[in-house]
Design a protein around this motif. Structure first.
Motif: not given
Length: 298
Positions: A150-151, A210-211, A179-181, A172-175
């Motif tokens: 999705i990212c 992370v924005e 891409s996280c706003k 584990y969740i770095k990807k």
């Protein structure tokens, strides 16, 4: 014109059990009362946005059982587009939540058909119709691969990893984080995920990509980290009956502000206002759905 937001996460039905104390191993503690209500972190956030008048949709899976039908009717009755909610053979997800008289809580999630969602089940192209997609954790780590995909589609991502993903660690969740706003965590999740102080952790998350990183601090409000700047927003004083899902509802208020292109401080105030309604009754949504004219100074 793009629609506001689609949520993709575990869809659950909550069973909130009130007890005098949380049981120790081998101990029996009577349940004093049980409250049942729609749940799941992402669905709670989507409902909050719908209450605020946003054009929202939900993606995920429910079972072909009575609870699934009840949830589907609930979403439709609250103007949520449920076209991407699949009906699968098996049981609808559940969360069994035990709350003692001091407000301490334990949670036992049952994934049900949430754990059966595959890449083929999600219409990635449909998500391009929305300004933002909000995602949350699944008990089955296989769903993280879908969230990573999705990212890559070019839609702004909002992420509530919860304790399940926080315990798995940054690697584990770095990807997804890159891409996280917008990222939502509570203080406990943030500490477990990073092992750092709140300010240090928010700075690290911004450097990862992370924005806007938002950490909820309970009665102390929230702290927002963005572009090297920390913004503290005080919470409203409220008599707390139950904090189940209050962070999810907070995210709904905050995201409403983001969708309306408001400043971080105002987004935090909107989140706190929404959470204050959630805290007044058992379950994330009960009091929120009773509230009238939730304008949030708009």
């Amino acid at each position: 014109m793009k629609r506001d937001l689609i949520g993709f996460g575990a869809i659950n039905y909550d069973f909130i059990c009130l007890v005098d104390k949380l049981a120790d191993s081998g101990e029996e503690v009577p349940i004093k009362n049980i409250y049942t209500c729609p749940g799941g972190s992402v669905p709670n956030t989507v409902v909050a946005l719908s209450v605020l008048g946003k054009d929202v949709a939900l993606a995920g899976a429910i079972g072909k059982d009575e609870l699934g039908t009840e949830l589907l009717d609930f979403y439709r009755s609250h103007d949520i587009d449920a076209e991407s909610v699949l009906r699968k053979d098996g049981a609808t997800g559940r969360a069994f939540i035990f709350v003692d008289k001091e407000g301490k809580r334990t949670l036992y999630p049952f994934g049900g058909v949430n754990s059966d969602i595959s890449m083929e089940d999600l219409d990635l192209e449909r998500t391009r119709d929305f300004k933002m997609i909000h995602i949350g954790s699944f008990a089955n780590p296989e769903q993280l691969k879908i969230q990573e995909a999705i990212c890559d589609i070019g839609v702004d991502v909002s992420f509530s990893p919860g304790m399940i993903y926080a315990k798995m660690g940054l690697k584990y969740i770095k990807k997804v984080l890159r891409s996280c706003k917008i990222l939502f965590l509570n203080e406990g999740e943030l500490k477990i995920l990073t092992g750092l102080s709140v300010s240090g952790a928010l700075s690290l998350l911004n450097k990862i990509g992370v924005e806007i990183a938002v950490v909820t601090l309970g009665e102390k409000g929230c702290l927002i980290g963005s572009k090297g700047k920390l913004t503290k927003v005080k919470a409203k004083k409220v008599d707390v009956k139950d904090d189940t899902g209050a962070g999810d509802v907070f995210a709904g208020g905050f995201l409403c502000g983001i969708l309306e292109e408001r400043e971080s401080m105002e987004c935090g105030m909107m989140g706190n206002e929404m959470a204050s309604h959630s805290l007044k009754d058992f379950g994330a949504l009960s009091e929120l759905l009773k509230a009238k004219d939730l304008r949030l100074n708009r």
